[in-house]
Design a protein around this motif. Structure first.
Motif, short mmCIF file in Angstrom:
data_model
loop_
_atom_site.label_atom_id
_atom_site.label_comp_id
_atom_site.label_asym_id
_atom_site.label_seq_id
_atom_site.Cartn_x
_atom_site.Cartn_y
_atom_site.Cartn_z
N GLY A 99 42.35 34.55 37.98
CA GLY A 99 41.55 33.43 38.44
C GLY A 99 40.79 33.67 39.73
O GLY A 99 40.96 34.69 40.40
N GLU A 100 39.94 32.71 40.05
CA GLU A 100 39.14 32.75 41.27
C GLU A 100 39.70 31.68 42.21
O GLU A 100 39.48 30.48 42.01
N PRO A 101 40.43 32.12 43.24
CA PRO A 101 41.12 31.12 44.09
C PRO A 101 40.17 30.11 44.74
O PRO A 101 40.54 28.95 44.89
N GLU A 103 36.47 44.55 48.93
CA GLU A 103 37.01 45.28 47.78
C GLU A 103 35.84 45.89 47.00
O GLU A 103 34.79 45.26 46.81
N MET A 132 45.41 37.59 44.16
CA MET A 132 44.64 38.58 43.39
C MET A 132 45.13 38.65 41.95
O MET A 132 44.92 39.63 41.26
N PHE A 167 33.65 43.88 34.34
CA PHE A 167 34.66 44.94 34.33
C PHE A 167 36.07 44.35 34.35
O PHE A 167 37.06 45.09 34.45
N SER A 180 35.36 40.58 46.88
CA SER A 180 35.09 41.60 45.87
C SER A 180 33.59 41.85 45.86
O SER A 180 32.83 41.05 45.34
N PHE A 237 40.34 49.39 30.27
CA PHE A 237 41.04 48.69 29.20
C PHE A 237 40.21 48.82 27.94
O PHE A 237 38.98 49.01 28.00
N ASN A 256 40.83 50.42 36.59
CA ASN A 256 41.80 50.57 35.51
C ASN A 256 41.12 50.17 34.21
O ASN A 256 40.79 49.00 34.01
N CYS A 265 45.73 46.82 38.64
CA CYS A 265 44.48 46.07 38.48
C CYS A 265 43.93 46.25 37.08
O CYS A 265 43.77 47.37 36.61
N GLY A 266 43.62 45.16 36.43
CA GLY A 266 42.94 45.22 35.14
C GLY A 266 43.82 45.54 33.95
O GLY A 266 43.33 45.61 32.84
N SER A 300 41.52 36.39 47.83
CA SER A 300 40.46 37.29 47.37
C SER A 300 39.46 36.50 46.54
O SER A 300 39.83 35.76 45.63
N THR A 301 38.17 36.68 46.85
CA THR A 301 37.14 35.92 46.12
C THR A 301 36.04 36.83 45.59
O THR A 301 35.72 37.86 46.19
N ALA A 302 35.45 36.38 44.48
CA ALA A 302 34.29 37.09 43.92
C ALA A 302 33.03 36.74 44.71
O ALA A 302 31.97 37.29 44.44
N HIS A 348 31.87 45.27 45.24
CA HIS A 348 31.71 46.12 44.06
C HIS A 348 30.32 46.71 43.82
O HIS A 348 30.14 47.49 42.87
N MET A 356 44.65 40.89 38.08
CA MET A 356 44.47 42.13 38.83
C MET A 356 45.40 42.12 40.01
O MET A 356 45.71 41.08 40.55
N1 SAH Z 1 38.67 36.36 41.56
C1 SAH Z 1 39.17 37.10 42.68
C2 SAH Z 1 40.51 37.76 42.40
C3 SAH Z 1 40.35 38.82 41.36
S1 SAH Z 1 41.51 40.04 41.14
C4 SAH Z 1 38.17 38.17 43.09
O1 SAH Z 1 37.22 38.40 42.35
O2 SAH Z 1 38.32 38.74 44.16
C5 SAH Z 1 41.50 41.16 42.46
C6 SAH Z 1 40.59 42.39 42.39
O3 SAH Z 1 40.73 43.23 41.22
C7 SAH Z 1 39.15 41.99 42.45
O4 SAH Z 1 38.53 42.74 43.45
C8 SAH Z 1 38.66 42.39 41.09
O5 SAH Z 1 37.28 42.61 41.09
C9 SAH Z 1 39.45 43.64 40.81
N2 SAH Z 1 39.43 44.09 39.40
C10 SAH Z 1 39.11 43.37 38.30
N3 SAH Z 1 39.22 44.12 37.18
C11 SAH Z 1 39.59 45.34 37.57
C12 SAH Z 1 39.89 46.56 36.88
N4 SAH Z 1 39.82 46.61 35.55
N5 SAH Z 1 40.27 47.62 37.60
C13 SAH Z 1 40.37 47.54 38.94
N6 SAH Z 1 40.12 46.41 39.64
C14 SAH Z 1 39.74 45.33 38.98
#
Ligand code: SAH
Length: 375
Positions: free
Chosen positions: A165-167, A263, A162, A122, A219, A299, A297, A340-341, A197-199, A221, A374
């Protein structure tokens, strides 16, 4: 950044690195404080001009430091005051950062990588693939630019990793940058004012716990492994139970009131059923956490839609009824594609309208036009 070998990346060195360097050069490590204050607090990029360090130190540093700053390729401002900057790094990679001012606070969303390797379905950043890690210097230079060049009138009170990238896949640089964000002579942010913030990279969470004192956002989800793996392929390697165990370890090593931020982006008909909320609440029970619900959000070509407002509200209500603290993140800056996104679309537009930006994007990119971040 591609610094010449042996050059000191001025914005990236932590207190410890300065202290070691000073000691190696027969100087007192106490001067690290003056260097850090001069560079980060006062915005000095030439150590020769930092009067509070002895002349011998200045001469030793002469010609040995480098302070290349990213180019600001584009800047936009939303109706709600959100600012977004598109930055081109010295190697040509493009990243974005977003500043979100809100009553009494201003949050800066930083990028830690150009692109991302994790492939969350996503997320638009995923579509660009991975380009490279940012250095600590490049990460800190985003805040330095806002503070000393772009928006000196808005004090940044919070920093969130946020952006792109993946910090935790770039932990060395992120931890180095976090040291400076927290240093009382640099940016002086509290542990709750810096959020990584991490996946869900479990080894990274365990390591972060040892090397930095910051807040953790995960994150999640999805409430179960089958759905989460579908949305976030990294879940096949680090499934939910193991991930939540790592969150518990992280919280256990922190102050009593410390809460992990969970998140959860709400995707219409995918992960927003009332049953998902109930299962999520069960899984989170006992973990010191709060859930941050993120309206998706959309796209173009993303393949998902945002959950309607009543569904989002019901989801939050169920979590609250089950005793889980939950808030909904308000989209900010969506009219400038900064929420975001949305950031990727903006780069795409920039590239369409300004072909000269194109040379900044590496040619090995597998898909057209898709950086993004995001908030
Ligand atoms: N790699 C990190 C930082 C990502 S960005 C992580 O995964 O946490 C921060 C947040 O935005 C994450 O929770 C990510 O999953 C979310 N995100 C990504 N795409 C999105 C979108 N299209 N709409 C809303 N949130 C989104």
């Amino acid at each position: 950044m591609n610094f010449a070998p042996g050059q000191i990346p001025l914005l990236g060195w932590s207190r410890k690195q300065w202290e070691d360097w000073l000691t190696d050069h027969d100087c007192s490590p106490v001067h690290a404080t003056s260097l850090i204050r001069g560079i980060h607090r006062h915005g000095e990029t030439d150590p020769e001009r930092i009067d509070s360090i002895p002349q011998t130190v200045r001469s030793d540093l002469c010609g040995r430091t480098e302070c290349t700053l990213p180019d600001v390729v584009e800047s936009s401002r939303a109706r709600d005051g959100t600012r977004k900057w598109l930055l081109r790094l010295t190697c040509g990679n493009v990243v974005e950062m977003v500043l979100i001012p809100a009553r009494g606070r201003a949050t800066l969303c930083l990028s830690s990588q150009a692109g991302c390797a994790l492939g969350c379905t996503f997320c638009r950043t995923a579509r660009s693939g991975f380009e490279r890690n940012l250095s600590a210097h490049e990460i800190v230079s985003q805040l330095w630019l806002v503070r000393h060049r772009l928006q000196p009138d808005i004090p940044v009170t919070h920093v969130v990793f946020m952006g792109m990238g993946e910090p935790l896949a770039n932990l060395g640089a992120v931890a180095g940058a976090a040291d400076l964000l927290r240093d009382s002579h640099a940016y002086s942010l509290g542990r709750r004012q810096v959020t990584v913030s991490t996946a869900g990279l479990i080894p990274g969470i365990d390591r972060l716990r040892k090397v930095a004192d910051v807040s953790l956002a995960v994150s999640l989800h999805a409430p179960d492994d089958a759905l989460r793996t579908q949305l976030m392929p990294i879940n096949a390697r680090y499934p939910i139970d193991d991930l939540l165990a790592a969150c518990r370890r992280y919280a256990a090593g922190r102050a009593r009131k410390h809460k992990i931020i969970i998140e959860y982006v709400l995707l219409d008909g995918v992960n927003d059923h009332p049953e998902c909320a109930r299962v999520l609440a069960q899984r989170l029970r006992g973990l010191p956490c709060k859930v941050n619900l993120i309206p998706f959000n959309a796209f173009p070509g993303g393949g998902y839609a945002a959950s309607p407002e009543p569904v989002r509200s019901r989801f939050r209500e169920i979590l609250c009824e089950e005793g889980i603290v939950a808030t909904t993140r308000r989209p900010r800056g969506d009219d400038i594609a900064a929420a975001c996104g949305q950031l990727a679309g903006d780069i795409q537009r920039s590239r369409e309208h300004r072909p000269w930006i194109g040379h900044a994007i590496p040619v090995h990119r597998s898909q057209p036009a898709a950086s993004g971040a995001m908030v």
